[in-house]
Design a protein around this motif. Sequence first.
Motif, PDB file in Angstrom:
ATOM      1  N   ALA A  81       0.879  -1.219   0.244  1.00 25.35           N
ATOM      2  CA  ALA A  81       0.005   0.053   0.082  1.00 25.35           C
ATOM      3  C   ALA A  81       0.968   1.138   0.159  1.00 25.35           C
ATOM      4  N   LYS A  82       1.851   1.350   0.859  1.00 24.59           N
ATOM      5  CA  LYS A  82       2.673   2.363   0.874  1.00 24.59           C
ATOM      6  C   LYS A  82       3.479   2.621  -0.431  1.00 24.59           C
ATOM      7  N   ALA A  83       3.984   1.576  -1.053  1.00 26.07           N
ATOM      8  CA  ALA A  83       4.738   1.752  -2.192  1.00 26.07           C
ATOM      9  C   ALA A  83       3.786   2.278  -3.472  1.00 26.07           C
ATOM     10  N   GLY A  84       2.537   1.935  -3.317  1.00 21.95           N
ATOM     11  CA  GLY A  84       1.773   2.717  -4.255  1.00 21.95           C
ATOM     12  C   GLY A  84       0.788   1.807  -4.999  1.00 21.95           C
ATOM     13  N   ALA A  85       0.634   0.289  -4.789  1.00 23.11           N
ATOM     14  CA  ALA A  85       0.024  -0.445  -5.465  1.00 23.11           C
ATOM     15  C   ALA A  85      -1.742   0.191  -5.363  1.00 23.11           C
ATOM     16  N   ASP A  86      -2.411  -0.101  -6.570  1.00 25.70           N
ATOM     17  CA  ASP A  86      -3.970   0.210  -6.399  1.00 25.70           C
ATOM     18  C   ASP A  86      -4.804  -1.010  -6.193  1.00 25.70           C
ATOM     19  N   ILE A  87      -4.119  -2.029  -6.874  1.00 23.06           N
ATOM     20  CA  ILE A  87      -4.967  -3.349  -6.658  1.00 23.06           C
ATOM     21  C   ILE A  87      -3.957  -4.325  -6.234  1.00 23.06           C
ATOM     22  N   LEU A  88      -4.393  -4.978  -5.155  1.00 24.27           N
ATOM     23  CA  LEU A  88      -3.558  -6.219  -4.496  1.00 24.27           C
ATOM     24  C   LEU A  88      -4.174  -7.559  -4.542  1.00 24.27           C
ATOM     25  N   THR A  89      -3.641  -8.467  -5.389  1.00 24.14           N
ATOM     26  CA  THR A  89      -4.480  -9.671  -5.551  1.00 24.14           C
ATOM     27  C   THR A  89      -3.495 -10.883  -4.696  1.00 24.14           C
ATOM     28  N   VAL A  90      -4.257 -11.618  -3.987  1.00 23.83           N
ATOM     29  CA  VAL A  90      -3.523 -12.860  -3.293  1.00 23.83           C
ATOM     30  C   VAL A  90      -4.244 -14.182  -3.861  1.00 23.83           C
ATOM     31  N   GLU A 107      -8.819  -2.222   4.082  1.00 27.78           N
ATOM     32  CA  GLU A 107      -8.273  -1.422   5.220  1.00 27.78           C
ATOM     33  C   GLU A 107      -7.226   0.004   4.698  1.00 27.78           C
ATOM     34  N   GLN A 108      -6.381  -0.874   3.844  1.00 23.85           N
ATOM     35  CA  GLN A 108      -5.263  -0.036   3.439  1.00 23.85           C
ATOM     36  C   GLN A 108      -5.519   0.792   2.120  1.00 23.85           C
ATOM     37  N   LYS A 109      -6.808   0.693   1.811  1.00 20.46           N
ATOM     38  CA  LYS A 109      -7.294   1.662   0.675  1.00 20.46           C
ATOM     39  C   LYS A 109      -7.023   1.135  -0.683  1.00 20.46           C
ATOM     40  N   MET A 110      -6.704  -0.087  -0.595  1.00 20.32           N
ATOM     41  CA  MET A 110      -6.406  -0.821  -2.114  1.00 20.32           C
ATOM     42  C   MET A 110      -7.859  -1.525  -2.560  1.00 20.32           C
ATOM     43  N   LYS A 111      -7.900  -1.780  -3.784  1.00 17.54           N
ATOM     44  CA  LYS A 111      -8.921  -2.570  -4.521  1.00 17.54           C
ATOM     45  C   LYS A 111      -8.056  -4.005  -3.996  1.00 17.54           C
ATOM     46  N   ALA A 112      -9.327  -5.139  -3.751  1.00 16.23           N
ATOM     47  CA  ALA A 112      -8.707  -6.502  -3.329  1.00 16.23           C
ATOM     48  C   ALA A 112      -9.055  -7.292  -4.112  1.00 16.23           C
ATOM     49  N   GLY A 113      -8.069  -8.091  -4.672  1.00 23.39           N
ATOM     50  CA  GLY A 113      -8.184  -9.484  -5.634  1.00 23.39           C
ATOM     51  C   GLY A 113      -8.033 -10.369  -4.996  1.00 23.39           C
ATOM     52  N   VAL A 114      -8.518 -11.657  -5.727  1.00 19.87           N
ATOM     53  CA  VAL A 114      -8.264 -12.968  -5.383  1.00 19.87           C
ATOM     54  C   VAL A 114      -8.305 -13.912  -6.517  1.00 19.87           C
ATOM     55  N   SER A 115      -7.112 -14.705  -6.498  1.00 15.43           N
ATOM     56  CA  SER A 115      -6.805 -15.316  -7.610  1.00 15.43           C
ATOM     57  C   SER A 115      -6.742 -16.879  -7.411  1.00 15.43           C
ATOM     58  N   LEU A 116      -6.935 -17.774  -8.256  1.00 16.45           N
ATOM     59  CA  LEU A 116      -7.048 -19.076  -8.105  1.00 16.45           C
ATOM     60  C   LEU A 116      -6.037 -19.786  -9.363  1.00 16.45           C
ATOM     61  N   ASN A 117      -5.361 -20.691  -8.813  1.00 15.51           N
ATOM     62  CA  ASN A 117      -4.449 -21.618  -9.764  1.00 15.51           C
ATOM     63  C   ASN A 117      -5.345 -22.516 -10.855  1.00 15.51           C
ATOM     64  N   PRO A 118      -4.863 -22.995 -11.885  1.00 13.54           N
ATOM     65  CA  PRO A 118      -5.714 -24.024 -12.778  1.00 13.54           C
ATOM     66  C   PRO A 118      -6.271 -24.898 -12.173  1.00 13.54           C
ATOM     67  N   SER A 119      -5.710 -25.581 -11.207  1.00 12.67           N
ATOM     68  CA  SER A 119      -6.361 -26.743 -10.437  1.00 12.67           C
ATOM     69  C   SER A 119      -7.390 -26.437  -9.212  1.00 12.67           C
ATOM     70  N   THR A 120      -7.298 -25.143  -8.908  1.00 17.44           N
ATOM     71  CA  THR A 120      -8.179 -24.855  -7.637  1.00 17.44           C
ATOM     72  C   THR A 120      -9.555 -24.597  -7.910  1.00 17.44           C
ATOM     73  N   SER A 121     -10.349 -25.179  -7.314  1.00 18.21           N
ATOM     74  CA  SER A 121     -11.929 -25.269  -7.611  1.00 18.21           C
ATOM     75  C   SER A 121     -12.487 -23.939  -7.483  1.00 18.21           C
ATOM     76  N   CYS A 122     -13.276 -23.432  -8.537  1.00 17.42           N
ATOM     77  CA  CYS A 122     -14.055 -22.151  -8.308  1.00 17.42           C
ATOM     78  C   CYS A 122     -15.047 -22.131  -7.005  1.00 17.42           C
ATOM     79  N   THR A 123     -15.278 -23.207  -6.586  1.00 19.28           N
ATOM     80  CA  THR A 123     -15.910 -23.064  -5.314  1.00 19.28           C
ATOM     81  C   THR A 123     -15.256 -22.383  -4.071  1.00 19.28           C
ATOM     82  N   THR A 124     -14.054 -22.262  -4.240  1.00 18.15           N
ATOM     83  CA  THR A 124     -13.258 -21.644  -2.940  1.00 18.15           C
ATOM     84  C   THR A 124     -13.624 -20.195  -3.082  1.00 18.15           C
TER      85      THR A 124
END
Length: 223
Positions: A81-90, A107-124
């Motif tokens: 956040a301090k470095a200036g990221a706008d969207i942070l995806t985990v 809370e750090q005023k960034m947009k939040a993203g979530v990522s999943l690997n090819p074999s990870t189910s979308c139900t997560t």
Amino acid sequence: MTTPLIAPSILSADFARLADAVQQVEAAGADWIHVDVMDGHFVPNLTVGPPMVEALRKVTALPLDVHLMITNPDEFIPEFAKAGADILTVHVETCPHLHRTIQAIKEQKMKAGVSLNPSTSCTTLEHILGDVDLVLVMSVNPGFGGQRFINSTLEKIRRIQTMITASTGSPHLEVDGGITIHNVASVLQAGANVLVAGSAIFGSSNMSDTIRQMRSPGQTVII
Ligand code: DX5
Ligand code: ZN
């Protein structure tokens, strides 16, 4: 089919001339700059961290779309956040307390993203879609640029798009890995609205033309 946002991944740029590369894709029509952070644990490669995000922040006004492929993302949220990221995806695979992590990013005023690997189910994603600003579907196994698009991901994109429609949220649906002008129509038809592309853009002799073709592919190409 919606007109997608294009997020060139600087992983495929010349690291010795990153400022030039970012400014070139910006001039070529990029919407976001995608920054791949790898730790050598979650993925078998090492790249950049907050100091690089801070340096990029000074050379572009485009949103910095930071993709964390690291085992312990929670520990680095304030620094990015301090470095200036706008969207942070985990990655869901790295977050046992995903809801908490997403709230910490917001809370750090960034947009939040979530990522999943090819074999990870979308139900997560089922219980987090209402809380995130972005879902990032990996269409290659993360770690390297220039890999081949995994075709079975198309069905997954379609399913996630349906889940998003049925959810209380309206996150972006971003797809990352192996995107080229030849498969972009299929990816968009499946429901993506943000496209990450590294080698296809930085390896192209005419970046504006490649970005234009990605934004409005003329015809459907079956892959
Ligand atoms: C892969 C990265 C991608 C990568 C995409 O782990 O997350 O962003 O740079 O590169 P291409 O478009 O070459 O597959
Ligand atoms: Zn990425």
